[in-house]
Design an enzyme around this catalytic site. Structure first.
Site, PDB file in Angstrom:
ATOM      1  N   ASP A  74       0.816  -1.225   0.000  1.00 46.70           N
ATOM      2  CA  ASP A  74       0.000   0.000   0.000  1.00 46.70           C
ATOM      3  C   ASP A  74       0.847   1.272   0.000  1.00 46.70           C
ATOM      4  OD1 ASP A  74       0.924  -0.540   2.552  1.00 46.70           O
ATOM      5  OD2 ASP A  74      -1.050  -0.889   3.415  1.00 46.70           O
ATOM      6  N   ASN A  90      -7.815  -2.350  14.028  1.00 48.84           N
ATOM      7  CA  ASN A  90      -9.203  -2.566  13.590  1.00 48.84           C
ATOM      8  C   ASN A  90      -9.336  -3.776  12.665  1.00 48.84           C
ATOM      9  OD1 ASN A  90      -8.113  -1.725  11.187  1.00 48.84           O
ATOM     10  ND2 ASN A  90      -9.437   0.052  10.909  1.00 48.84           N
ATOM     11  N   HIS A 124      -7.522  -4.364   9.896  1.00 47.29           N
ATOM     12  CA  HIS A 124      -7.190  -4.206   8.472  1.00 47.29           C
ATOM     13  C   HIS A 124      -5.911  -4.930   8.101  1.00 47.29           C
ATOM     14  CE1 HIS A 124      -4.866  -0.171   9.252  1.00 47.29           C
ATOM     15  NE2 HIS A 124      -4.009  -1.150   9.184  1.00 47.29           N
ATOM     16  N   GLU A 157      -9.751  -1.678   4.861  1.00 51.76           N
ATOM     17  CA  GLU A 157     -10.394  -1.306   6.121  1.00 51.76           C
ATOM     18  C   GLU A 157     -11.699  -2.108   6.314  1.00 51.76           C
ATOM     19  OE1 GLU A 157      -8.668   0.349   8.095  1.00 51.76           O
ATOM     20  OE2 GLU A 157      -8.349   2.439   7.575  1.00 51.76           O
TER      21      GLU A 157
HETATM   22  C1  F6R Z   1       1.259  -1.337   6.069  1.00 56.63           C
HETATM   23  C2  F6R Z   1       0.154  -2.267   6.226  1.00 56.63           C
HETATM   24  C3  F6R Z   1      -0.738  -2.166   7.421  1.00 56.63           C
HETATM   25  C4  F6R Z   1       0.026  -2.437   8.716  1.00 56.63           C
HETATM   26  C5  F6R Z   1      -0.900  -2.304   9.930  1.00 56.63           C
HETATM   27  C6  F6R Z   1      -0.157  -2.522  11.217  1.00 56.63           C
HETATM   28  O1  F6R Z   1       1.929  -1.552   4.865  1.00 56.63           O
HETATM   29  O2  F6R Z   1      -0.053  -3.083   5.395  1.00 56.63           O
HETATM   30  O3  F6R Z   1      -1.796  -3.087   7.300  1.00 56.63           O
HETATM   31  O4  F6R Z   1       0.581  -3.712   8.669  1.00 56.63           O
HETATM   32  O5  F6R Z   1      -1.475  -1.036   9.941  1.00 56.63           O
HETATM   33  O6  F6R Z   1       0.740  -1.475  11.404  1.00 56.63           O
HETATM   34  P1  F6R Z   1       1.834  -1.533  12.556  1.00 56.63           P
HETATM   35  O7  F6R Z   1       2.781  -2.618  12.155  1.00 56.63           O
HETATM   36  O8  F6R Z   1       2.498  -0.180  12.509  1.00 56.63           O
HETATM   37  O9  F6R Z   1       1.137  -1.817  13.819  1.00 56.63           O
END
Ligand code: F6R
Length: 251
Positions: A67, A136, A138, A143
């Site tokens: 992403d 959440n 995702h 989302e």
């Molecule tokens: C980022 C991604 C997101 C993160 C998620 C957890 O490329 O794919 O899904 O893996 O937001 O983020 P952290 O690791 O910062 O808790």
């Protein structure tokens, strides 16, 4: 689904790096699906160390990131392109031309999404997709929603994600409201999924993703549809797993 319960974040990273390193050692031109965020940082640091010790060669490896924020170009320090270069790519012998991150400043965002899916297909899909999970639920920036979106798409970030990710920005107002993300088909097309999580904040998301019903309300639950999933999580992240499925022995 194979769930590995570890004691610490360091152990999570070490296990993940050994899995990814093993794949790269075996398949020189592996296609790695990569994630940003706090979760995989230790894993990248260990892969860098393995490279510096002469144990890994990334010269033929290709990478596809999940992403990118819309509106941030690759030079913006909070862009995911910049994150990947800072925390991984610039420390290993990967060719930047073989690293793909969605272009968050593409003039035609729909075209960028279609091209990104086509790129993934041309690469033959990922040998392994590394995933973190949002509080959440995702994965990538898929989302919670009323339906799963299969293709790469532009998504409005939830207030929760904006609040959580604002720690990387000077203020919550600076967090982009839109992002590009691989969709569920792109994620599930990887031959293997590797989901990492640590800390209490991820407990609900991990319980839902690994043990709850498969629902777009908990996007990570889609991994249950994949035949080859490894989850590496610490005791805290697994603390809300249903008792019968507790992969960690009780304290
Ligand atoms: C980022 C991604 C997101 C993160 C998620 C957890 O490329 O794919 O899904 O893996 O937001 O983020 P952290 O690791 O910062 O808790």
């Amino acid at each position: 689904m194979k769930i590995i319960c570890v004691e610490t974040e360091e152990e999570m990273s070490a296990r993940a790096a050994s899995l990814i390193g093993g794949l790269v050692a075996e398949k020189k031109d592996a296609v790695l699906g990569l994630a940003t965020g706090s979760t995989p940082m230790g894993t990248y640091a260990l892969l860098i160390r393995m490279y510096l010790e002469g144990r890994l060669d990334f010269s033929k490896v290709r990478t596809v990131n999940l992403d990118e924020y819309v509106g941030l170009d690759g030079h913006h320090p909070q862009s995911y392109r910049a994150f990947m270069e800072e925390h991984f790519f610039q420390h290993i012998n990967i060719s930047l031309a073989n690293t793909y991150v969605p272009n968050g400043v593409a003039e035609d965002i729909d075209h960028e999404c279609r091209s990104y899916d086509e790129r993934l297909e041309r690469l033959g899909f990922c040998d392994l997709q590394l995933l973190g999970i949002g509080e959440n639920g995702h994965i990538g920036f898929n989302e919670p929603a009323g339906h799963f979106t299969p293709e790469c798409h532009c998504i409005e970030l939830t207030e929760n994600t904006i609040a959580v990710n604002s720690r990387f920005f000077d203020s919550p107002e600076e967090v982009p409201r839109l992002a590009l993300t691989l969709g569920m088909r792109g994620i599930l097309s990887a031959r293997r999924l590797l989901l990492l999580a640590f800390g209490k904040k991820k407990a609900k998301a991990i319980a839902g993703a690994c043990f709850g019903p498969v629902t777009p309300r908990v996007p990570g639950s889609v991994i249950q549809l994949h035949p080859d999933v490894t989850v590496i999580a610490d005791r805290e992240a697994l603390s809300m797993a249903p008792q019968a499925n507790q992969p960690c022995a009780p304290n």
